[in-house]
Design a protein around this motif. Structure first.
Motif, PDB file in Angstrom:
ATOM      1  N   ALA A 103       0.825  -1.207   0.000  1.00 61.46           N
ATOM      2  CA  ALA A 103       0.000   0.000   0.000  1.00 61.46           C
ATOM      3  C   ALA A 103       0.860   1.258   0.000  1.00 61.46           C
ATOM      4  CB  ALA A 103      -0.928  -0.005   1.212  1.00 61.46           C
ATOM      5  N   ARG A 104       1.937   1.252   0.754  1.00 65.12           N
ATOM      6  CA  ARG A 104       2.807   2.432   0.819  1.00 65.12           C
ATOM      7  C   ARG A 104       3.398   2.758  -0.542  1.00 65.12           C
ATOM      8  NH1 ARG A 104       8.095   3.254   1.187  1.00 65.12           N
ATOM      9  NH2 ARG A 104       8.651   1.086   1.624  1.00 65.12           N
ATOM     10  N   ILE A 105       3.800   1.735  -1.272  1.00 66.76           N
ATOM     11  CA  ILE A 105       4.459   1.959  -2.556  1.00 66.76           C
ATOM     12  C   ILE A 105       3.457   2.192  -3.681  1.00 66.76           C
ATOM     13  CG2 ILE A 105       5.941   0.897  -4.316  1.00 66.76           C
ATOM     14  CD1 ILE A 105       7.355  -0.597  -2.058  1.00 66.76           C
ATOM     15  N   HIS A 106       2.362   1.428  -3.683  1.00 66.79           N
ATOM     16  CA  HIS A 106       1.505   1.399  -4.873  1.00 66.79           C
ATOM     17  C   HIS A 106       0.113   2.002  -4.695  1.00 66.79           C
ATOM     18  CE1 HIS A 106       4.363  -1.074  -7.095  1.00 66.79           C
ATOM     19  NE2 HIS A 106       4.508  -1.800  -6.004  1.00 66.79           N
ATOM     20  N   ILE A 107      -0.426   2.010  -3.478  1.00 60.87           N
ATOM     21  CA  ILE A 107      -1.822   2.440  -3.312  1.00 60.87           C
ATOM     22  C   ILE A 107      -1.933   3.857  -2.760  1.00 60.87           C
ATOM     23  CG2 ILE A 107      -4.023   1.922  -2.208  1.00 60.87           C
ATOM     24  CD1 ILE A 107      -3.089  -0.066  -4.401  1.00 60.87           C
ATOM     25  N   VAL A 108      -1.233   4.148  -1.677  1.00 60.07           N
ATOM     26  CA  VAL A 108      -1.353   5.484  -1.071  1.00 60.07           C
ATOM     27  C   VAL A 108      -1.015   6.593  -2.065  1.00 60.07           C
ATOM     28  CG1 VAL A 108      -0.507   6.999   0.766  1.00 60.07           C
ATOM     29  CG2 VAL A 108      -0.987   4.577   1.259  1.00 60.07           C
ATOM     30  N   PRO A 109       0.020   6.448  -2.903  1.00 60.62           N
ATOM     31  CA  PRO A 109       0.285   7.522  -3.881  1.00 60.62           C
ATOM     32  C   PRO A 109      -0.832   7.740  -4.892  1.00 60.62           C
ATOM     33  CG  PRO A 109       2.238   6.144  -3.598  1.00 60.62           C
ATOM     34  CD  PRO A 109       1.104   5.442  -2.908  1.00 60.62           C
ATOM     35  N   LEU A 110      -1.719   6.744  -5.057  1.00 59.06           N
ATOM     36  CA  LEU A 110      -2.819   6.890  -6.009  1.00 59.06           C
ATOM     37  C   LEU A 110      -4.037   7.577  -5.404  1.00 59.06           C
ATOM     38  CD1 LEU A 110      -2.806   3.321  -7.630  1.00 59.06           C
ATOM     39  CD2 LEU A 110      -1.759   5.409  -8.538  1.00 59.06           C
ATOM     40  N   LEU A 111      -4.087   7.667  -4.075  1.00 59.38           N
ATOM     41  CA  LEU A 111      -5.291   8.170  -3.421  1.00 59.38           C
ATOM     42  C   LEU A 111      -5.668   9.594  -3.823  1.00 59.38           C
ATOM     43  CD1 LEU A 111      -4.981   6.699   0.189  1.00 59.38           C
ATOM     44  CD2 LEU A 111      -6.346   5.863  -1.729  1.00 59.38           C
ATOM     45  N   PRO A 112      -4.714  10.516  -3.989  1.00 58.23           N
ATOM     46  CA  PRO A 112      -5.138  11.870  -4.389  1.00 58.23           C
ATOM     47  C   PRO A 112      -5.955  11.878  -5.671  1.00 58.23           C
ATOM     48  CG  PRO A 112      -2.880  11.911  -3.623  1.00 58.23           C
ATOM     49  CD  PRO A 112      -3.272  10.466  -3.702  1.00 58.23           C
ATOM     50  N   ARG A 113      -5.559  11.075  -6.654  1.00 56.09           N
ATOM     51  CA  ARG A 113      -6.299  11.041  -7.919  1.00 56.09           C
ATOM     52  C   ARG A 113      -7.684  10.428  -7.725  1.00 56.09           C
ATOM     53  NH1 ARG A 113      -3.198   7.663 -11.567  1.00 56.09           N
ATOM     54  NH2 ARG A 113      -1.651   9.028 -10.800  1.00 56.09           N
ATOM     55  N   PHE A 114      -7.765   9.356  -6.919  1.00 56.76           N
ATOM     56  CA  PHE A 114      -9.059   8.720  -6.685  1.00 56.76           C
ATOM     57  C   PHE A 114      -9.989   9.668  -5.932  1.00 56.76           C
ATOM     58  CE2 PHE A 114     -11.851   5.891  -4.141  1.00 56.76           C
ATOM     59  CZ  PHE A 114     -12.471   5.217  -5.187  1.00 56.76           C
ATOM     60  N   LEU A 115      -9.464  10.366  -4.933  1.00 53.91           N
ATOM     61  CA  LEU A 115     -10.290  11.299  -4.165  1.00 53.91           C
ATOM     62  C   LEU A 115     -10.710  12.497  -5.008  1.00 53.91           C
ATOM     63  CD1 LEU A 115      -8.371  11.179  -0.770  1.00 53.91           C
ATOM     64  CD2 LEU A 115     -10.606  10.177  -1.285  1.00 53.91           C
TER      65      LEU A 115
END
Length: 304
Positions: A103-115
């Motif tokens: 999640a730290r490497i692949h998911i959390v960085p994507l959250l701004p775009r999803f939000l």
């Protein structure tokens, strides 16, 4: 007594851990919340909460009621969203669980775009390498890797990644670079204790099984990464775990002409109820991103 309102109130009390916090979220007085829970216990003829100076704790019956009530409230919310045609405007809180390192490497960085795509949605991410109980933890969707132990789970395959033998250039300069799987026995391996020590390598139809060992075993992926980056040995891991270092050259692959079993990434939804619209939207978003530009339709999905 309004049964649905009583369930909603009880769920909020358990989620927040107190009558006062639930009252603030529901915008009612604390006595009203306490009275609702008391009336619910009276109707069910069972104690749902244990009250003490340390707070509120659900009884065994309370836990069972909470799990079903939370699912019922979530499905009612989904029904309202569907009736309003709110598929393009997801709202509320999405609870996601995922392994910490992934999640730290692949998911959390994507959250701004999803939000940004869903401005009325909040995301609560539970970082845990354990396989947790989705219903008990109130999780909408869990991202899991590898074989799924629960065949009754509702799951969707999002992506498939490679596994490799990985090491730092400094370790290889010191210990030498293995040229065959058998030579791994001569090396110090940093072992991830949650996986088996024996691995099957294939090349041109031939298969070789090798057991790796070393002086360092770690139970968490974060520790494995630190040990490998400290030049303590080579490891067998998913490329996802070391993707920044593989890109920068801080970690390199060896035995690239041999193949290891690939690793599947799954979106797992709570069993016993339909996956929520926000959980499905998040799974689809991750599928597209993890397939790095490939069409989402190329990813495989199943429901079991």
């Amino acid at each position: 007594m309004d049964r649905f309102q009583a369930m909603t109130t009880f769920v909020r009390v358990v989620d927040t851990g107190s009558f006062s916090a639930a009252a603030r979220q529901l915008n009612v007085g604390q006595p009203a919340v306490s009275k609702t829970v008391a009336a619910l216990e009276d109707r069910l003829q069972v104690r749902l909460l244990i009250r003490s100076t340390h707070g509120l704790t659900p009884t065994e019956a309370g836990v069972r009621f909470y799990e079903r009530a939370k699912a019922a409230v979530a499905e009612a919310d989904e029904a309202e969203l569907a009736a309003r045609g709110a598929g393009s405007g997801l709202a509320g809180t999405l609870r996601v669980s995922a392994a910490t390192t992934f999640a730290r490497i692949h998911i959390v960085p994507l959250l701004p775009r999803f939000l940004e795509m869903h401005p009325d949605l909040a995301v609560d991410v539970i970082l845990d390498d354990r396989v947790i109980d989705l219903v008990a933890e109130g999780v909408d969707v869990s991202l899991r890797m590898g074989a799924l132990p629960d065949s009754s789970a509702v799951a969707r395959k999002l992506a498939t990644g490679a596994r490799s033998v990985l090491a730092t250039p400094a370790y290889l300069a010191r210990a030498g670079t293995p040229t065959s799987p058998a030579q791994l026995a001569e090396h110090q391996a940093v072992v991830y204790s949650q996986l088996a020590n024996s691995w099957s390598f294939t090349r041109a139809g031939a298969q070789v099984s090798v057991s790796v060992s070393g002086r360092v075993r770690l139970s968490a992926a974060e520790g494995l990464r630190v040990a490998v980056l400290a030049d303590m040995g080579l490891t067998i891991a998913s490329d996802w775990m070391f993707s920044p270092e593989l890109e920068s050259g801080a970690v390199v692959r060896v035995l690239e002409d041999w193949s290891l079993p690939r690793l599947d990434l799954w979106a797992v939804f709570p069993s016993g109820r339909m996956a929520s619209a926000k959980a499905r939207a998040f799974a689809e978003f991750v599928q597209v991103e993890m397939n790095a530009g490939q069409s989402a339709n190329e990813g495989h999905s199943i429901e079991a």
